[in-house]
Design an enzyme around this catalytic site. Structure first.
Site, PDB file in Angstrom:
ATOM      1  N   GLU A  32      25.542   5.653 -32.305  1.00  0.00           N
ATOM      2  CA  GLU A  32      26.235   4.546 -31.631  1.00  0.00           C
ATOM      3  C   GLU A  32      26.889   4.965 -30.310  1.00  0.00           C
ATOM      4  OE1 GLU A  32      28.857   3.031 -34.672  1.00  0.00           O
ATOM      5  OE2 GLU A  32      27.208   2.578 -36.017  1.00  0.00           O
TER       6      GLU A  32
ATOM      7  N   GLU B 206      19.982   0.309 -41.531  1.00  0.00           N
ATOM      8  CA  GLU B 206      21.206  -0.058 -42.270  1.00  0.00           C
ATOM      9  C   GLU B 206      21.201  -1.548 -42.619  1.00  0.00           C
ATOM     10  OE1 GLU B 206      24.753   1.384 -40.276  1.00  0.00           O
ATOM     11  OE2 GLU B 206      23.790   3.262 -39.694  1.00  0.00           O
TER      12      GLU B 206
HETATM   13  O1  G3I Z   1      37.350   7.335 -49.931  1.00  0.00           O
HETATM   14  C1  G3I Z   1      38.561   6.916 -49.276  1.00  0.00           C
HETATM   15  C2  G3I Z   1      39.636   6.640 -50.298  1.00  0.00           C
HETATM   16  O2  G3I Z   1      39.946   7.833 -50.950  1.00  0.00           O
HETATM   17  C3  G3I Z   1      40.829   6.058 -49.559  1.00  0.00           C
HETATM   18  O3  G3I Z   1      41.833   5.730 -50.489  1.00  0.00           O
HETATM   19  C4  G3I Z   1      40.443   4.829 -48.775  1.00  0.00           C
HETATM   20  C5  G3I Z   1      41.610   4.245 -47.997  1.00  0.00           C
HETATM   21  O4  G3I Z   1      41.200   3.797 -46.721  1.00  0.00           O
HETATM   22  O5  G3I Z   1      39.440   5.174 -47.874  1.00  0.00           O
HETATM   23  C6  G3I Z   1      38.265   5.669 -48.484  1.00  0.00           C
HETATM   24  O6  G3I Z   1      37.423   6.039 -47.468  1.00  0.00           O
HETATM   25  C7  G3I Z   1      36.706   5.003 -46.862  1.00  0.00           C
HETATM   26  C8  G3I Z   1      35.248   5.403 -46.883  1.00  0.00           C
HETATM   27  O7  G3I Z   1      34.499   4.436 -46.190  1.00  0.00           O
HETATM   28  C9  G3I Z   1      34.679   5.529 -48.293  1.00  0.00           C
HETATM   29  O8  G3I Z   1      34.671   4.266 -48.906  1.00  0.00           O
HETATM   30  C10 G3I Z   1      37.178   4.848 -45.429  1.00  0.00           C
HETATM   31  O9  G3I Z   1      38.497   4.351 -45.389  1.00  0.00           O
HETATM   32  C11 G3I Z   1      36.271   3.913 -44.682  1.00  0.00           C
HETATM   33  O10 G3I Z   1      36.617   3.956 -43.297  1.00  0.00           O
HETATM   34  C12 G3I Z   1      34.831   4.364 -44.817  1.00  0.00           C
HETATM   35  O11 G3I Z   1      34.049   3.404 -44.189  1.00  0.00           O
HETATM   36  C13 G3I Z   1      32.702   3.760 -43.909  1.00  0.00           C
HETATM   37  C14 G3I Z   1      32.456   3.562 -42.406  1.00  0.00           C
HETATM   38  O12 G3I Z   1      31.088   3.725 -42.104  1.00  0.00           O
HETATM   39  C15 G3I Z   1      33.232   4.579 -41.584  1.00  0.00           C
HETATM   40  O13 G3I Z   1      32.786   5.884 -41.854  1.00  0.00           O
HETATM   41  C16 G3I Z   1      31.789   2.871 -44.739  1.00  0.00           C
HETATM   42  O14 G3I Z   1      31.913   3.225 -46.118  1.00  0.00           O
HETATM   43  C17 G3I Z   1      30.344   3.033 -44.273  1.00  0.00           C
HETATM   44  O15 G3I Z   1      29.538   2.085 -44.941  1.00  0.00           O
HETATM   45  C18 G3I Z   1      30.260   2.804 -42.775  1.00  0.00           C
HETATM   46  O16 G3I Z   1      28.914   3.028 -42.385  1.00  0.00           O
HETATM   47  C19 G3I Z   1      28.605   2.783 -41.003  1.00  0.00           C
HETATM   48  C20 G3I Z   1      27.537   3.762 -40.597  1.00  0.00           C
HETATM   49  O17 G3I Z   1      27.949   5.080 -40.870  1.00  0.00           O
HETATM   50  C21 G3I Z   1      27.196   3.613 -39.113  1.00  0.00           C
HETATM   51  N1  G3I Z   1      26.839   2.254 -38.803  1.00  0.00           N
HETATM   52  C22 G3I Z   1      27.781   1.229 -39.247  1.00  0.00           C
HETATM   53  C23 G3I Z   1      28.061   1.380 -40.737  1.00  0.00           C
HETATM   54  C24 G3I Z   1      28.981   0.295 -41.220  1.00  0.00           C
HETATM   55  O18 G3I Z   1      30.231   0.384 -40.584  1.00  0.00           O
END
Ligand code: G3I
Length: 330
Positions: free
Chosen positions: A133, A239
């Protein structure tokens, strides 16, 4: 049971992103779903910078190792996601004490991160999303990120070169969202040309495919695939999901206890239309990957706020939705 991966085997791979720890965090029904339906796995989060190197020199590979082992045990191939991203990248990468780190220091850290991560999984991955991105959402060309501010516009070339050094055999991808639309399409072509000028081959472009019900830009998707393929590259839908709620906060949480049949039917039609489009481009599309295996695991239940969404082909019990039957019937 014939699933998606067998149905489309002659055309393209069917992929899925998996979060959490495999197999411990998954039910037997979920494992059976993954086994039957998907042939390629993308790590949803466990190979991202914050997961791999939360503090400098502290590498945490347990979850990524478990996913690689799971994929091998279940005959799935894997892609890597992602080496450099402006999101979820710890601040320490860019700091020297309290002060901004120098270009040289940030480059050295980029080198260590990419070499350690891509080096560890060398031979296990089909390819890497190298810089994720990187294109600006507005009028600019490159997105304004901490990586770019620290290193300069050549941070992309640097990252792709390091990835190539670390894993000489895997593909190096460019993956983005909204790159089916004309503005980012043009920026993608410019970036690919600049990387090519620097001697970096990017054989495949990822169109993420986070689309919204009733707003799928079919014509633009069609044009984008044609445009990228015209440069001799392959295209991957990396995705895919089809949110039944619009972007933004205004939608609230209208369907906490189940999705109305009429909406599921529209979603089915639009998923089928997408797969008809993908099949028309089967000569250049190599993979169509869903972002998460079923509705209950979708990131769209918590982004941009908590609500119940229904964006995938399988429901929370891992049962096929109308969209699954529609896709299987194309
Ligand atoms: O696991 C922690 C948990 O321990 C904690 O209590 C909680 C509180 O915020 O957060 C949890 O982590 C989260 C993680 O996902 C696992 O669920 C993060 O906050 C959250 O920011 C994270 O979001 C991910 C996001 O990318 C940022 O990395 C999403 O799961 C994931 O689906 C998303 O994927 C992205 C691709 O990598 C790139 N393209 C867009 C796509 C969607 O946003």
């Amino acid at each position: 049971m014939t699933g998606l991966r067998e149905k489309f085997a002659e055309a393209f791979d069917i992929g899925v992103s998996l979060g959490g720890r495999l197999p411990d965090d998954y039910t037997p029904a979920e494992i059976a779903l993954i086994d039957a339906q998907f042939s390629v796995v993308t790590p949803e989060n466990c190979m991202k910078p914050n997961a791999i190197q939360p503090r400098e020199g502290e590498f945490t590979f347990a979850q990524a190792d478990a996913l690689v082992a799971f994929a091998a045990a279940h005959n799935k191939r894997m892609t890597g996601h992602c080496l450099v991203w402006h999101e979820v990248c710890p601040a320490w990468f860019f700091l020297d004490g309290e002060a901004p780190a120098s270009r040289e220091l940030v480059l050295a850290r980029m080198r260590t991160h990419i070499h350690t991560l891509a080096g560890r999984y060398r031979g296990h991955l089909m390819g890497w999303d190298v810089v994720n991105e990187a294109l600006d959402d507005d009028d600019g060309y490159l997105r304004d990120t901490a990586w770019r501010r620290a290193i300069g516009d050549d941070y992309l070339v640097q990252a792709y070169r390091l990835a190539r050094e670390a894993d000489p055999d895997c593909d190096l991808y460019y993956n983005d969202y909204g790159n089916e639309m004309p503005a980012k399409r043009e920026k993608t072509l410019r970036l690919l040309a600049e990387l090519a000028d620097a001697g970096i081959a990017v054989p495949a472009v990822g169109i993420q495919g986070h689309w919204v019900l009733d707003q799928v830009p079919f014509d633009e998707i069609d044009a984008a695939i044609t445009t990228f393929a015209a440069t001799g590259r392959r295209v991957m839908i990396t995705e895919l999901d089809l949110s039944i709620l619009p972007w933004g906060k205004s939608a609230g949480n209208p369907y906490p206890d189940g999705c109305p049949a009429e909406i599921l039917a529209r979603q089915a039609e639009q998923y089928a239309a997408l797969f008809r489009l993908f099949l028309r481009h089967r000569d250049v599309i190599t993979r169509v990957a869903f972002w998460n295996p079923h509705d209950g695991r979708s990131w769209l239940n918590s982004f941009p706020y908590n609500r119940t969404n229904y964006p995938l082909l399988f429901d929370r019990q891992c049962q096929p939705k109308p969209a699954y039957a529609a896709v299987m019937a194309v």
